[in-house]
Design an enzyme around this catalytic site. Structure first.
Site, PDB file in Angstrom:
ATOM      1  N   ARG A  28       0.860  -1.175   0.000  1.00  0.00           N
ATOM      2  CA  ARG A  28       0.000   0.000   0.000  1.00  0.00           C
ATOM      3  C   ARG A  28       0.903   1.233   0.000  1.00  0.00           C
ATOM      4  O   ARG A  28       2.062   1.175   0.407  1.00  0.00           O
ATOM      5  CB  ARG A  28      -0.898   0.023   1.238  1.00  0.00           C
ATOM      6  CG  ARG A  28      -1.836  -1.169   1.370  1.00  0.00           C
ATOM      7  CD  ARG A  28      -2.641  -1.041   2.652  1.00  0.00           C
ATOM      8  NE  ARG A  28      -3.624  -2.110   2.806  1.00  0.00           N
ATOM      9  CZ  ARG A  28      -3.399  -3.268   3.424  1.00  0.00           C
ATOM     10  NH1 ARG A  28      -2.189  -3.503   3.965  1.00  0.00           N
ATOM     11  NH2 ARG A  28      -4.332  -4.186   3.523  1.00  0.00           N
ATOM     12  N   LYS A  53      -2.038  -2.028   7.341  1.00  0.00           N
ATOM     13  CA  LYS A  53      -3.375  -1.575   7.686  1.00  0.00           C
ATOM     14  C   LYS A  53      -3.869  -2.332   8.910  1.00  0.00           C
ATOM     15  O   LYS A  53      -3.747  -3.551   8.987  1.00  0.00           O
ATOM     16  CB  LYS A  53      -4.323  -1.810   6.505  1.00  0.00           C
ATOM     17  CG  LYS A  53      -5.683  -1.165   6.669  1.00  0.00           C
ATOM     18  CD  LYS A  53      -6.487  -1.313   5.399  1.00  0.00           C
ATOM     19  CE  LYS A  53      -7.836  -0.614   5.525  1.00  0.00           C
ATOM     20  NZ  LYS A  53      -8.630  -0.734   4.271  1.00  0.00           N
ATOM     21  N   HIS A 102      -2.054   2.154  -6.186  1.00  0.00           N
ATOM     22  CA  HIS A 102      -2.919   1.033  -5.808  1.00  0.00           C
ATOM     23  C   HIS A 102      -3.292   0.176  -7.014  1.00  0.00           C
ATOM     24  O   HIS A 102      -3.600  -1.009  -6.864  1.00  0.00           O
ATOM     25  CB  HIS A 102      -4.180   1.541  -5.120  1.00  0.00           C
ATOM     26  CG  HIS A 102      -4.871   0.480  -4.311  1.00  0.00           C
ATOM     27  ND1 HIS A 102      -4.446   0.135  -3.047  1.00  0.00           N
ATOM     28  CD2 HIS A 102      -5.931  -0.330  -4.591  1.00  0.00           C
ATOM     29  CE1 HIS A 102      -5.221  -0.839  -2.575  1.00  0.00           C
ATOM     30  NE2 HIS A 102      -6.129  -1.134  -3.502  1.00  0.00           N
ATOM     31  N   ARG A 137      -0.769  -2.564  -7.046  1.00  0.00           N
ATOM     32  CA  ARG A 137      -1.084  -3.558  -6.016  1.00  0.00           C
ATOM     33  C   ARG A 137      -2.264  -4.419  -6.458  1.00  0.00           C
ATOM     34  O   ARG A 137      -2.250  -5.647  -6.298  1.00  0.00           O
ATOM     35  CB  ARG A 137      -1.403  -2.828  -4.707  1.00  0.00           C
ATOM     36  CG  ARG A 137      -1.933  -3.705  -3.575  1.00  0.00           C
ATOM     37  CD  ARG A 137      -2.119  -2.834  -2.335  1.00  0.00           C
ATOM     38  NE  ARG A 137      -3.055  -3.414  -1.389  1.00  0.00           N
ATOM     39  CZ  ARG A 137      -2.725  -4.284  -0.435  1.00  0.00           C
ATOM     40  NH1 ARG A 137      -1.475  -4.687  -0.315  1.00  0.00           N
ATOM     41  NH2 ARG A 137      -3.643  -4.747   0.398  1.00  0.00           N
ATOM     42  N   HIS A 154      -4.344  -8.647   3.974  1.00  0.00           N
ATOM     43  CA  HIS A 154      -5.768  -8.514   4.256  1.00  0.00           C
ATOM     44  C   HIS A 154      -6.123  -9.264   5.532  1.00  0.00           C
ATOM     45  O   HIS A 154      -5.528 -10.295   5.844  1.00  0.00           O
ATOM     46  CB  HIS A 154      -6.605  -9.077   3.100  1.00  0.00           C
ATOM     47  CG  HIS A 154      -6.645  -8.186   1.906  1.00  0.00           C
ATOM     48  ND1 HIS A 154      -6.923  -8.634   0.632  1.00  0.00           N
ATOM     49  CD2 HIS A 154      -6.436  -6.848   1.784  1.00  0.00           C
ATOM     50  CE1 HIS A 154      -6.896  -7.626  -0.208  1.00  0.00           C
ATOM     51  NE2 HIS A 154      -6.599  -6.532   0.458  1.00  0.00           N
ATOM     52  N   TYR A 213     -10.275  -9.139  -5.978  1.00  0.00           N
ATOM     53  CA  TYR A 213      -9.229  -9.162  -6.989  1.00  0.00           C
ATOM     54  C   TYR A 213      -9.325 -10.393  -7.883  1.00  0.00           C
ATOM     55  O   TYR A 213      -8.563 -10.522  -8.841  1.00  0.00           O
ATOM     56  CB  TYR A 213      -7.848  -9.141  -6.329  1.00  0.00           C
ATOM     57  CG  TYR A 213      -7.588  -7.902  -5.519  1.00  0.00           C
ATOM     58  CD1 TYR A 213      -7.431  -6.666  -6.121  1.00  0.00           C
ATOM     59  CD2 TYR A 213      -7.522  -7.954  -4.130  1.00  0.00           C
ATOM     60  CE1 TYR A 213      -7.196  -5.518  -5.385  1.00  0.00           C
ATOM     61  CE2 TYR A 213      -7.285  -6.816  -3.379  1.00  0.00           C
ATOM     62  CZ  TYR A 213      -7.122  -5.611  -4.017  1.00  0.00           C
ATOM     63  OH  TYR A 213      -6.907  -4.476  -3.265  1.00  0.00           O
TER      64      TYR A 213
END
Length: 284
Positions: A144, A169, A238, A241, A264, A273
Site C-alpha cells: 500500500r 493496515k 494502488h 497492487r 488482508h 481481486y
C-alpha cells in the site's frame, strides 16, 4: 467546544485505530462542528446531521475545483457514527442522533487491473533505479502507499530475500518474499542512487531532493513514468497492487496466500481481486 475533538482523537488511539484514521475522523468531526456552530453536543438533532450530509454534496473542495467524492462523504458519516457512539457510551448524550438515519452507500468504482503487458511497458520505461524500485514496491511486493512511505532500510533484507511490513493496515505485520530480480533491483537502488543523497534518516526511498518519500512523491514519480510510457494518467500506486493480486490469483496461487501477501484481514477483501482468465504471472 473543540477540545472534544482532541479527546475523540485520544479515544481512537486507545482503541488502536491507525494513525491515518486518528487524523481523518477528528478532522471530519471538526468540519461538522464548524458547520453547525453548536453550543453543546447534546443539542445536535438528526435533522442537523441530515442538513450537513446534504451540504457535503454541494461543498466545494478546499483545494482545487470540483466536489467531494461519495467515498469521502461516506467517511464523514462514518466519523459521525463513531463519534456519537463514543459520546453515548460516555454518557455525554442520552440519544444518538445518527442511529435513526440511513445514508446512501458510495458506489464502488471499477478498477480494471493492468495487464502483464502493460506492467512490462512500465518497467521498460523506467530509466532509473528509483523508478524500478518504486514499481517493485507497489507491484512485485504489493505494498500500500502508506506502507511504502513507512518502509525503512532495516525492513529490506537483500541476502535473505525478505521485506518486512512492520505496520500495515490495522497495524498488521507481514513478511514478503522477494524474487532474486526484485532483491537485486532494490539493492541497486540503495547502493547506486540512495547512497548519493545527503540523508541521515532511515527511510528506504528518497525523493529527488534527497528526503524521505511521502505519498504525493510516489504519485508524482508514477505519473512521470506513465507519461514516458505513454499510458493513461489516472493509474495510481494502488492499481499496481491490484494488478499483482489479480495476476497471482490468475497464475493459480491460493486465495489464502494472496490474502497473506496483501496483508488482508479476511478473504472477502481478497476476493475482489479474483478475475477469470488465462493469463499467467510473469515474474518481473
Amino acid at each position: 467546544m473543540y477540545q472534544i475533538v482532541d479527546s475523540f482523537k485520544s479515544y481512537l488511539s486507545v482503541l488502536g485505530y491507525s494513525s491515518t484514521t486518528q487524523s481523518m475522523l477528528p478532522a471530519c468531526i471538526r468540519d461538522f462542528l464548524e458547520y453547525g456552530q453548536y453550543s453543546s453536543i447534546g443539542e445536535i438533532q438528526p435533522v442537523d446531521i441530515s442538513m450537513f450530509y446534504e451540504w457535503l454534496y454541494m461543498r466545494p473542495l478546499k483545494r482545487g475545483e470540483g466536489a467531494l467524492s461519495e467515498m469521502m462523504i461516506s467517511h464523514y458519516m462514518y466519523a459521525l457514527k463513531v463519534f456519537f457512539s463514543w459520546q453515548l457510551e460516555t454518557g455525554a448524550i442520552i440519544r444518538n442522533p445518527v442511529s435513526v438515519l440511513k445514508f446512501k452507500r458510495p458506489g464502488r468504482g471499477h478498477r480494471e487491473p493492468l495487464t502483464v503487458a502493460k506492467i512490462q511497458t512500465l518497467f521498460a520505461a523506467a530509466a532509473t533505479c528509483r523508478e524500478h524500485a518504486m514499481l517493485h514496491l507497489f507491484y512485485s511486493c504489493g505494498l500500500r502507499r502508506s506502507e511504502a512511505v513507512r518502509l525503512q532500510l532495516s525492513d529490506v533484507h537483500f541476502r535473505q530475500r525478505l521485506l518486512y511490513v512492520r505496520s500495515g493496515k490495522g497495524d498488521r505485520r507481514r513478511v514478503i518474499p522477494l524474487t532474486d530480480r526484485v532483491a537485486v533491483s532494490l539493492e541497486q537502488y540503495v547502493l547506486q542512487e540512495r547512497g548519493k543523497a545527503r540523508y541521515t534518516g532511515t527511510a528506504f526511498m528518497l525523493n529527488s531532493k534527497g528526503k524521505a518519500m511521502r505519498g504525493n512523491s510516489y504519485v508524482a514519480l508514477l505519473k512521470s513514468l506513465l507519461r514516458k510510457a505513454g499510458m493513461r494518467k489516472d493509474i495510481s500506486p494502488h492499481y499496481l497492487r491490484h494488478s499483482i493480486a489479480t495476476h497471482l490469483l490468475q497464475s493459480g496461487m491460493s486465495m489464502e496466500y494472496v490474502r497473506d501477501f496483501l496483508g488482508h484481514k479476511c478473504l472477502e477483501s481478497t476476493q475482489i481481486y479474483a478475475r477469470t482468465g488465462s493469463h499467467q504471472l510473469q515474474v518481473l
